[in-house]
Structures are given as structure tokens and as C-alpha cells.
Design an enzyme around this catalytic site. Sequence first.
Site, PDB file in Angstrom:
ATOM      1  CB  CYS A 288     -73.182   2.515  16.843  1.00  0.00           C
ATOM      2  SG  CYS A 288     -73.194   4.313  17.132  1.00  0.00           S
TER       3      CYS A 288
ATOM      4  CB  THR B  59     -77.768  11.167   9.952  1.00  0.00           C
ATOM      5  OG1 THR B  59     -77.320   9.806   9.825  1.00  0.00           O
ATOM      6  CG2 THR B  59     -78.982  11.227  10.868  1.00  0.00           C
TER       7      THR B  59
ATOM      8  CB  CYS C  81     -70.762   6.951  13.738  1.00  0.00           C
ATOM      9  SG  CYS C  81     -71.328   7.265  15.423  1.00  0.00           S
TER      10      CYS C  81
ATOM     11  CB  CYS D 116     -73.085   3.288  13.135  1.00  0.00           C
ATOM     12  SG  CYS D 116     -73.679   4.989  13.271  1.00  0.00           S
TER      13      CYS D 116
ATOM     14  NE  ARG E 298     -70.719  13.828   8.003  1.00  0.00           N
ATOM     15  CZ  ARG E 298     -72.037  13.976   7.893  1.00  0.00           C
ATOM     16  NH1 ARG E 298     -72.605  13.960   6.690  1.00  0.00           N
ATOM     17  NH2 ARG E 298     -72.782  14.127   8.973  1.00  0.00           N
TER      18      ARG E 298
ATOM     19  NE  ARG F 128     -84.772   7.893  19.115  1.00  0.00           N
ATOM     20  CZ  ARG F 128     -85.636   7.675  20.100  1.00  0.00           C
ATOM     21  NH1 ARG F 128     -85.189   7.671  21.343  1.00  0.00           N
ATOM     22  NH2 ARG F 128     -86.915   7.495  19.870  1.00  0.00           N
TER      23      ARG F 128
ATOM     24  CB  CYS G 184     -69.557   3.384  16.995  1.00  0.00           C
ATOM     25  SG  CYS G 184     -70.057   3.605  15.257  1.00  0.00           S
TER      26      CYS G 184
END
Length: 354
Positions: free
Chosen positions: A39, A31, A66, A35, A64, A42, A69
Site C-alpha cells: 500500500c 484508523t 483501504c 491494507c 475496513r 503513509r 490499495c
Amino acid sequence: MTTLSDTHRWQIILDRNALYDGRFVFGVRTTGIYCKPSCPARRPRPENVVFFAAPEQAEIAGYRACQRCRPDALIPHEANLDLMRRVCRALEAHPADPPTLAELARQFHLSPSHLQRTFKQLVGVTPKQYTLALRLQRFKDELRDGNTVTTAAFKAGFNGLSQLYESPLLGMTPACYQAGGAAAEIGYVISESPLGWLLVAATPQGVCAVKLGDSPRALEAELRNEFAAATLQSDQPRLRQWLGAILEYLRGEQPHLDLPTDVRATAFQRRVWEELRRIPFGETRSYSEVAAALGNPGAVRAVARACAVNPTALVVPCHRIIGEDGKLRGYRWGLERKRRLLEQEKQIAKRGSS
């Protein structure tokens, strides 16, 4: 500060342990997002995870932050988190003779009740339970290094073998654990469920473990790591019937689970777990109510420990235990799963009575 291994970091992520927010972040290759450990999103597959010491390193690598969180933002209650980390380090520094709650309170200039409450809120267990977990982990490490049960117990800080044998966390006798579960025959099956991935493991005598998680690989690795020398067989037909019953329960199609179990426990823990199985579907109890039902109102903490180490989630419904104030308390598989289980049970029970 103790250096964390990748295995330890991954377990922290699975536990969503807020105590480690600020100590590292993790990126997800599929992705491009990073995080903090707590967080609520999932969990990704472990092979897609990369660790960074700080948000800046993750961003330099092209990840990048999240939006759920906000790992790049200031951590709420940072002072409390840092303080509880230092309490953990103090406990880890003296595993054989850990400081008492009163001694910790004096050292960190807090009242004992405030330290206990804050530690439990952020770490998920009490300082005493944290110390026991440290001892059990060191005991397991000493056994894996080839020490005898007696030597390993004393090196880990146990005062004697009787204290060790009263501990419920091994799941089998120390001698059997020393052999990596060599005498055990354990079958297991993993399936998707309404609450994430579900692992059901059993001996020929009954269910010995029910685990919930976000990754089949992590669940299997946890089982294999715990009983490395056991005879493990996946996807046994005998387990499909028990798995089906648990899945029906999670889908709201089966209000009662009456499966045989094969777990090691002290006599008191067995009484607690039997009492938990008596809680009617759709209802909850507090720790003090369970203690009173056992005829031992002063055993609230012991009841809480028995719930915390329950190895057969759902079969023994420890999720039906809530705080005295009616709020949800710790659950090994996450408070969100606990909330969904209780809400579903209440809805089904209400429909059945109408």
C-alpha cells in the site's frame, strides 16, 4: 510456505514489497483500516499495527478495506507474483549452492531474460542479489549464535573468507560485527523531513548511515539491531550540523552535500560512490554511463549492486541513477521519494541557470 514473523512482516510493510501481497494484510488500530503490504499510504506506528492472514479475518475483526490499495480485490499479475514467490523458495532451499539463472529458467519454464526482468520488477533485486542477501542474513545469524567468523561464513554458503570480505553489506569487519559493533562508537539523530523520518548516524570519523523511513522507532530499531553491542548515543550535538545540512538539502535550500563519511566498502564500491557524488545537481546518469565513466563498461551489474547497498543516502546520491530507458528503477527508500528528489533537483537547477 515459510512462516513469517511479525518483525519480518513489519519490514515487508516498510519496504512496500508487492511480492507478499496476498500472503497477509495489516490493520491499523487507530484508523480501523486494513491494507496489503505494498500500500502506498503513509506507514503507521508499529505499535498500532495488527496482522491478519487474509482480508476476511481483518473484516471479521471489524477493519475496513483501504480504498487506495484495495486489499480485498484480486491482485493484479497474481500469476507472476505466485511464480516469483516459488522462485524465492527455490533459492532459499539451496543457500550454499543456489540454482543458476539458467537452471531457474528451465525449472519454471521461462526464458532467463524474462525471469530476471520479472523477478527484479516484483522483488526489487535480481535472483543473484537475493541469494547474496540470504547468505549475509544467515552469516549474521550464525555469528549471533556464537560461531566463529570462519564457521559462520562456510555455514552461510560462502566459498571462503575472501568472498565474504568483498561483500559490502556488513558495514564493518566480520570480527567487529560478531561483537555486535562492540568497538564502534555511533551517534545518531532522528528528525522529521520533507521525505518522512530521517536518521543520520556517524562515527567520530564521519557519517556512516543515512536512512529514510516512516517511523522513528523502526529506524532506531534497525540501527540498534544491526549493531547491538555498539556504543549508541542519540541526539549528539556534533550531528546536528550534519543533520541540518541534509534537511536544508531536502528543502531545496542546499544543492550540494559535502559531508565526511565513514563506511566500509570494497575499492570498486568506493569508486562507484565517488562517481555518484560527481553527478551534477539536477542531472541523472544510467548504470552503464557510470560504468563507462569508471573505465569498465562491462561492470553495469556491479555498479547497480554498489548503488543498492549505498549506506549513506543523499550524501552519496544514488537516487540520481535511472534506467537506460529514462525510467526510475529501484530505490531502497521508495520510488516516490526518488521521484520527488529528482523533480526538486531539476527545478532548482533550472531556476539557478535562468
